[in-house]
Design an enzyme around this catalytic site. Structure first.
Site, PDB file in Angstrom:
ATOM      1  N   ARG A  33      12.686   5.015  12.891  1.00 52.99           N
ATOM      2  CA  ARG A  33      11.459   5.821  12.785  1.00 52.99           C
ATOM      3  C   ARG A  33      10.531   5.559  13.980  1.00 52.99           C
ATOM      4  O   ARG A  33      10.994   5.124  15.029  1.00 52.99           O
ATOM      5  CB  ARG A  33      10.790   5.522  11.427  1.00 52.99           C
ATOM      6  CG  ARG A  33      11.693   5.901  10.250  1.00 52.99           C
ATOM      7  CD  ARG A  33      11.016   5.672   8.925  1.00 52.99           C
ATOM      8  NE  ARG A  33       9.811   6.494   8.788  1.00 52.99           N
ATOM      9  CZ  ARG A  33       8.862   6.287   7.865  1.00 52.99           C
ATOM     10  NH1 ARG A  33       9.003   5.298   7.005  1.00 52.99           N
ATOM     11  NH2 ARG A  33       7.803   7.069   7.813  1.00 52.99           N
ATOM     12  N   ARG A  80       5.142  11.131  -2.409  1.00 50.68           N
ATOM     13  CA  ARG A  80       4.801  10.852  -1.019  1.00 50.68           C
ATOM     14  C   ARG A  80       6.007  11.104  -0.115  1.00 50.68           C
ATOM     15  O   ARG A  80       7.028  10.429  -0.247  1.00 50.68           O
ATOM     16  CB  ARG A  80       4.373   9.381  -0.912  1.00 50.68           C
ATOM     17  CG  ARG A  80       4.152   8.896   0.486  1.00 50.68           C
ATOM     18  CD  ARG A  80       4.072   7.372   0.518  1.00 50.68           C
ATOM     19  NE  ARG A  80       3.807   6.898   1.857  1.00 50.68           N
ATOM     20  CZ  ARG A  80       4.046   5.665   2.264  1.00 50.68           C
ATOM     21  NH1 ARG A  80       4.535   4.779   1.412  1.00 50.68           N
ATOM     22  NH2 ARG A  80       3.790   5.310   3.495  1.00 50.68           N
ATOM     23  N   PRO A  99       0.794  -1.223   0.000  1.00 46.53           N
ATOM     24  CA  PRO A  99       0.000   0.000   0.000  1.00 46.53           C
ATOM     25  C   PRO A  99       0.835   1.286   0.000  1.00 46.53           C
ATOM     26  O   PRO A  99       1.863   1.363   0.668  1.00 46.53           O
ATOM     27  CB  PRO A  99      -0.821  -0.085   1.289  1.00 46.53           C
ATOM     28  CG  PRO A  99      -0.143  -1.109   2.124  1.00 46.53           C
ATOM     29  CD  PRO A  99       0.493  -2.068   1.171  1.00 46.53           C
ATOM     30  N   ASN A 100       0.346   2.225  -0.770  1.00 48.38           N
ATOM     31  CA  ASN A 100       0.876   3.594  -0.866  1.00 48.38           C
ATOM     32  C   ASN A 100       2.196   3.697  -1.636  1.00 48.38           C
ATOM     33  O   ASN A 100       2.672   4.802  -1.877  1.00 48.38           O
ATOM     34  CB  ASN A 100       1.037   4.230   0.535  1.00 48.38           C
ATOM     35  CG  ASN A 100      -0.287   4.283   1.274  1.00 48.38           C
ATOM     36  OD1 ASN A 100      -1.279   4.759   0.726  1.00 48.38           O
ATOM     37  ND2 ASN A 100      -0.330   3.760   2.481  1.00 48.38           N
ATOM     38  N   HIS A 147      12.701  -2.231   2.557  1.00 47.17           N
ATOM     39  CA  HIS A 147      12.090  -0.921   2.812  1.00 47.17           C
ATOM     40  C   HIS A 147      13.032   0.153   2.302  1.00 47.17           C
ATOM     41  O   HIS A 147      14.252   0.004   2.398  1.00 47.17           O
ATOM     42  CB  HIS A 147      11.856  -0.706   4.309  1.00 47.17           C
ATOM     43  CG  HIS A 147      11.019  -1.776   4.904  1.00 47.17           C
ATOM     44  ND1 HIS A 147       9.650  -1.813   4.761  1.00 47.17           N
ATOM     45  CD2 HIS A 147      11.356  -2.887   5.590  1.00 47.17           C
ATOM     46  CE1 HIS A 147       9.185  -2.899   5.357  1.00 47.17           C
ATOM     47  NE2 HIS A 147      10.195  -3.573   5.863  1.00 47.17           N
ATOM     48  N   ASN A 173       8.257  -5.261  -0.579  1.00 45.17           N
ATOM     49  CA  ASN A 173       8.098  -4.096   0.288  1.00 45.17           C
ATOM     50  C   ASN A 173       6.607  -4.036   0.588  1.00 45.17           C
ATOM     51  O   ASN A 173       5.817  -3.576  -0.241  1.00 45.17           O
ATOM     52  CB  ASN A 173       8.570  -2.811  -0.405  1.00 45.17           C
ATOM     53  CG  ASN A 173       8.465  -1.611   0.546  1.00 45.17           C
ATOM     54  OD1 ASN A 173       7.897  -1.717   1.646  1.00 45.17           O
ATOM     55  ND2 ASN A 173       9.010  -0.479   0.134  1.00 45.17           N
ATOM     56  N   ALA A 177       3.013  -0.540   4.984  1.00 41.05           N
ATOM     57  CA  ALA A 177       2.520  -0.596   6.368  1.00 41.05           C
ATOM     58  C   ALA A 177       2.051  -1.996   6.775  1.00 41.05           C
ATOM     59  O   ALA A 177       2.039  -2.322   7.967  1.00 41.05           O
ATOM     60  CB  ALA A 177       1.386   0.408   6.543  1.00 41.05           C
ATOM     61  N   TYR A 203      11.066   9.199   1.595  1.00 37.65           N
ATOM     62  CA  TYR A 203      11.100   8.136   0.584  1.00 37.65           C
ATOM     63  C   TYR A 203      11.810   8.529  -0.719  1.00 37.65           C
ATOM     64  O   TYR A 203      11.935   7.701  -1.624  1.00 37.65           O
ATOM     65  CB  TYR A 203       9.665   7.680   0.277  1.00 37.65           C
ATOM     66  CG  TYR A 203       8.966   7.101   1.487  1.00 37.65           C
ATOM     67  CD1 TYR A 203       9.462   5.958   2.116  1.00 37.65           C
ATOM     68  CD2 TYR A 203       7.819   7.694   2.017  1.00 37.65           C
ATOM     69  CE1 TYR A 203       8.840   5.430   3.234  1.00 37.65           C
ATOM     70  CE2 TYR A 203       7.179   7.167   3.134  1.00 37.65           C
ATOM     71  CZ  TYR A 203       7.701   6.035   3.740  1.00 37.65           C
ATOM     72  OH  TYR A 203       7.087   5.509   4.848  1.00 37.65           O
ATOM     73  N   GLU A 253      12.695  -9.164   2.528  1.00 41.27           N
ATOM     74  CA  GLU A 253      11.896  -8.009   2.945  1.00 41.27           C
ATOM     75  C   GLU A 253      12.705  -6.743   2.727  1.00 41.27           C
ATOM     76  O   GLU A 253      13.860  -6.674   3.145  1.00 41.27           O
ATOM     77  CB  GLU A 253      11.556  -8.154   4.433  1.00 41.27           C
ATOM     78  CG  GLU A 253      10.852  -6.932   4.994  1.00 41.27           C
ATOM     79  CD  GLU A 253      10.672  -6.988   6.512  1.00 41.27           C
ATOM     80  OE1 GLU A 253      10.818  -8.069   7.114  1.00 41.27           O
ATOM     81  OE2 GLU A 253      10.384  -5.925   7.079  1.00 41.27           O
TER      82      GLU A 253
HETATM   83  C1  DQA Z   1       8.108   1.426   4.019  1.00 41.11           C
HETATM   84  C2  DQA Z   1       8.143   1.635   5.536  1.00 41.11           C
HETATM   85  C3  DQA Z   1       6.777   1.379   6.149  1.00 41.11           C
HETATM   86  O1  DQA Z   1       6.811   1.624   7.560  1.00 41.11           O
HETATM   87  C4  DQA Z   1       5.747   2.324   5.539  1.00 41.11           C
HETATM   88  O2  DQA Z   1       4.463   2.049   6.053  1.00 41.11           O
HETATM   89  C5  DQA Z   1       5.751   2.299   4.048  1.00 41.11           C
HETATM   90  C6  DQA Z   1       7.037   2.264   3.358  1.00 41.11           C
HETATM   91  C7  DQA Z   1       9.465   1.783   3.359  1.00 41.11           C
HETATM   92  O3  DQA Z   1       9.674   1.378   2.227  1.00 41.11           O
HETATM   93  O4  DQA Z   1      10.269   2.499   3.951  1.00 41.11           O
HETATM   94  O5  DQA Z   1       4.709   2.378   3.412  1.00 41.11           O
HETATM   95  O6  DQA Z   1       7.861   0.049   3.763  1.00 41.11           O
END
Ligand code: DQA
Length: 149
Positions: A107, A18, A10-11, A100, A74, A77, A23, A98
């Site tokens: 954070r 964003r 998501p996102n 990020h 990735n 959240a 990011y 995994e």
């Molecule tokens: C993320 C880190 C997560 O905590 C966050 O919710 C994201 C992006 C990252 O790529 O840094 O959506 O996965």
């Protein structure tokens, strides 16, 4: 040929606009293009899926069985909340990396815990778009070793 599935949760479709201070300004399309370029050099095949829906990510993980040798994920959240994605990764037994963009450990406290980490080969975080490239490098090198074994 080594096949790797790259999943984004998501996102992550909003990358580029964003919270660029966290990011970066690279878009997901930019990241996928760069990965694709590198994959060609490394002679492996990538598939990409981004979804804002937990079930769609789970379906993709299930469907990866027998199709892909590695998953790079990735989960956004969902990393911190999804027992269901964790169980899917565990169930298909495909080595999963995994990743990020941000350093989740530096954070907010709720980002320090990953539901997925215990069922993944490892976690790469904090290297921005390069986190994806590092994961790709790992998968390709391990994939080669396994081929030769
Ligand atoms: C993320 C880190 C997560 O905590 C966050 O919710 C994201 C992006 C990252 O790529 O840094 O959506 O996965």
């Amino acid at each position: 040929m080594l096949r790797i599935l790259v999943l984004n949760g998501p996102n992550l479709n909003l990358l580029g606009t964003r919270k660029p201070e966290i990011y970066g300004t690279t878009t997901l399309a930019d990241i996928e293009q760069e990965m694709q370029r590198r994959a060609k050099e490394l002679n492996c095949q990538l598939s990409f899926l981004q979804s804002n829906h937990e079930g769609a990510l789970i379906d993709a993980i299930h469907n990866a069985k027998g199709q892909y040798q590695y998953i790079i994920i990735n989960a956004g959240a969902y990393t911190h909340t999804s027992v269901a994605i964790r169980d899917a990764i565990e169930a298909v037994e495909i080595p999963t990396i995994e990743i990020h963009l941000s350093n989740i450990h530096a954070r907010e406290e709720f980002r320090h815990v990953s539901m997925l980490a215990p069922v993944c080969v490892g976690q790469i975080c904090g290297f921005g778009a390069m986190s994806y490239m590092l994961a790709l490098q790992y998968a390709v090198e391990m994939g080669k070793q396994n081929d030769e074994a």
